[in-house]
Design a protein around this motif. Structure first.
Motif, PDB file in Angstrom:
ATOM      1  N   LEU A   1       4.952  -4.333  14.259  1.00 12.34           N
ATOM      2  CA  LEU A   1       5.629  -4.373  15.519  1.00 12.34           C
ATOM      3  C   LEU A   1       5.747  -3.086  15.799  1.00 12.34           C
ATOM      4  N   PHE A   2       5.811  -2.272  16.542  1.00  9.68           N
ATOM      5  CA  PHE A   2       6.910  -1.566  17.103  1.00  9.68           C
ATOM      6  C   PHE A   2       5.424   0.274  17.342  1.00  9.68           C
ATOM      7  N   CYS A   3       5.008   0.087  15.940  1.00  8.27           N
ATOM      8  CA  CYS A   3       3.765   1.798  16.006  1.00  8.27           C
ATOM      9  C   CYS A   3       2.616   1.004  14.913  1.00  8.27           C
ATOM     10  N   PHE A   4       2.118  -0.192  15.833  1.00  6.99           N
ATOM     11  CA  PHE A   4       1.105  -0.428  14.481  1.00  6.99           C
ATOM     12  C   PHE A   4      -0.704   0.419  14.661  1.00  6.99           C
ATOM     13  N   PRO A   5      -0.856   1.185  15.669  1.00  4.95           N
ATOM     14  CA  PRO A   5      -1.751   2.006  15.502  1.00  4.95           C
ATOM     15  C   PRO A   5      -1.370   3.449  14.810  1.00  4.95           C
ATOM     16  N   LEU A   6      -0.386   3.289  14.886  1.00  4.20           N
ATOM     17  CA  LEU A   6       0.149   5.172  13.628  1.00  4.20           C
ATOM     18  C   LEU A   6       0.155   4.734  12.430  1.00  4.20           C
ATOM     19  N   ALA A   7       1.148   3.182  12.634  1.00  4.60           N
ATOM     20  CA  ALA A   7       1.161   2.583  11.016  1.00  4.60           C
ATOM     21  C   ALA A   7       0.037   2.395  10.023  1.00  4.60           C
ATOM     22  N   THR A   8      -1.462   1.526  10.596  1.00 11.02           N
ATOM     23  CA  THR A   8      -2.615   1.234  10.345  1.00 11.02           C
ATOM     24  C   THR A   8      -3.334   2.982  10.182  1.00 11.02           C
ATOM     25  N   CYS A   9      -3.401   3.709  10.801  1.00 14.07           N
ATOM     26  CA  CYS A   9      -3.852   4.843  10.425  1.00 14.07           C
ATOM     27  C   CYS A   9      -3.295   5.614   9.676  1.00 14.07           C
ATOM     28  N   GLN A  10      -2.221   5.308   9.302  1.00 13.09           N
ATOM     29  CA  GLN A  10      -1.378   5.991   8.325  1.00 13.09           C
ATOM     30  C   GLN A  10      -1.563   5.381   6.631  1.00 13.09           C
ATOM     31  N   GLU A  11      -1.422   4.680   6.594  1.00  8.86           N
ATOM     32  CA  GLU A  11      -1.716   3.109   5.825  1.00  8.86           C
ATOM     33  C   GLU A  11      -3.313   3.628   5.035  1.00  8.86           C
ATOM     34  N   ALA A  12      -4.412   3.906   5.751  1.00  5.99           N
ATOM     35  CA  ALA A  12      -5.307   4.069   5.589  1.00  5.99           C
ATOM     36  C   ALA A  12      -5.816   5.382   4.829  1.00  5.99           C
ATOM     37  N   ARG A  13      -5.225   6.254   5.701  1.00  5.15           N
ATOM     38  CA  ARG A  13      -5.314   7.680   5.366  1.00  5.15           C
ATOM     39  C   ARG A  13      -4.557   7.757   3.814  1.00  5.15           C
TER      40      ARG A  13
ATOM     41  N   ALA B   1       1.408  -1.073   0.370  1.00  6.32           N
ATOM     42  CA  ALA B   1       0.180  -0.349   0.346  1.00  6.32           C
ATOM     43  C   ALA B   1       0.683   1.218  -0.114  1.00  6.32           C
ATOM     44  N   ILE B   2       2.244   0.919   1.032  1.00  5.17           N
ATOM     45  CA  ILE B   2       2.696   2.302   1.035  1.00  5.17           C
ATOM     46  C   ILE B   2       3.707   2.235  -0.017  1.00  5.17           C
ATOM     47  N   GLY B   3       4.767   1.503  -0.327  1.00  4.97           N
ATOM     48  CA  GLY B   3       5.268   0.994  -1.530  1.00  4.97           C
ATOM     49  C   GLY B   3       6.752   1.144  -0.738  1.00  4.97           C
ATOM     50  N   GLU B   4       6.876   0.441   0.206  1.00  2.00           N
ATOM     51  CA  GLU B   4       8.483   1.201   1.247  1.00  2.00           C
ATOM     52  C   GLU B   4       9.420  -0.647   1.568  1.00  2.00           C
ATOM     53  N   ASN B   5      10.429  -0.555   1.630  1.00  2.00           N
ATOM     54  CA  ASN B   5      10.969  -1.014   2.475  1.00  2.00           C
ATOM     55  C   ASN B   5      10.295  -2.484   3.008  1.00  2.00           C
ATOM     56  N   ILE B   6      10.010  -3.939   2.779  1.00  2.00           N
ATOM     57  CA  ILE B   6       9.589  -4.537   3.834  1.00  2.00           C
ATOM     58  C   ILE B   6      10.323  -4.693   5.102  1.00  2.00           C
ATOM     59  N   ILE B   7      11.187  -4.318   5.879  1.00  2.00           N
ATOM     60  CA  ILE B   7      11.963  -4.461   6.612  1.00  2.00           C
ATOM     61  C   ILE B   7      11.360  -3.527   7.830  1.00  2.00           C
ATOM     62  N   LEU B   8      11.254  -1.967   7.048  1.00  2.00           N
ATOM     63  CA  LEU B   8      10.492  -0.498   7.399  1.00  2.00           C
ATOM     64  C   LEU B   8       9.539  -1.009   7.746  1.00  2.00           C
TER      65      LEU B   8
END
Length: 111
Positions: free
Chosen positions: A80-92, A67-74
Motif C-alpha cells: 500500500l505505501f511502498c509499492f515500487p520499492l516492495a516490487t523491486c525487492q521481490e524481483a531481486r 515470495a518473501i515469506g513475510e507476514n501478510i499484514i506487513l
C-alpha cells in the motif's frame, strides 16, 4: 535478510540494480507478472491483475507474502505505501529474470 538497507534482499536494495529499478518504474505490470511466474503462478494473469486496483493490492500482497515469506499484514502495508520499492525487492529476491522469455517459450526453443 533485513527489511531496510541496501543489500540484495533489503527494501532499498533496488537502487543497486538499475535494470530492476528501471523496469519497475516503467512497466510495473510486467514485473509483477514475472515475480508471480518465479513463484509458479501465471505471468499473464498476474500482469492483468495489475490493472484492477483492489485486485492488484490483494494479488500483490499474496504474491509478496509467498515470495518473501513475510507476514501478510506487513506485506499489505508495504504494498500500500511502498509499492515500487516492495516490487523491486521481490524481483531481486526471487531473481525474476525480467528480460527472459516465459518458460513455455524457452522449452519450445530447446525442442
Amino acid at each position: 535478510m533485513g527489511l531496510i538497507g541496501f543489500d540484495k534482499g533489503d527494501l532499498f536494495g533496488c537502487f543497486t540494480d538499475f535494470k530492476v529499478c528501471l523496469c519497475t518504474f516503467l512497466i510495473p505490470c510486467y514485473v509483477r507478472g514475472k515475480i508471480a511466474e518465479s513463484v509458479g503462478k501465471s505471468c499473464l494473469i498476474h500482469t492483468l491483475c495489475f490493472f484492477v486496483p483492489i485486485l492488484n493490492v490483494v494479488d500483490a500482497t499474496c504474491i509478496r507474502s509467498e515470495a518473501i515469506g513475510e507476514n501478510i499484514i506487513l506485506s499489505l502495508l508495504l504494498i500500500l505505501f511502498c509499492f515500487p520499492l516492495a516490487t523491486c525487492q521481490e524481483a531481486r529476491v526471487k531473481n525474476a529474470d525480467l528480460m527472459a522469455a516465459p518458460m513455455e517459450e524457452q522449452a519450445m526453443d530447446r525442442a
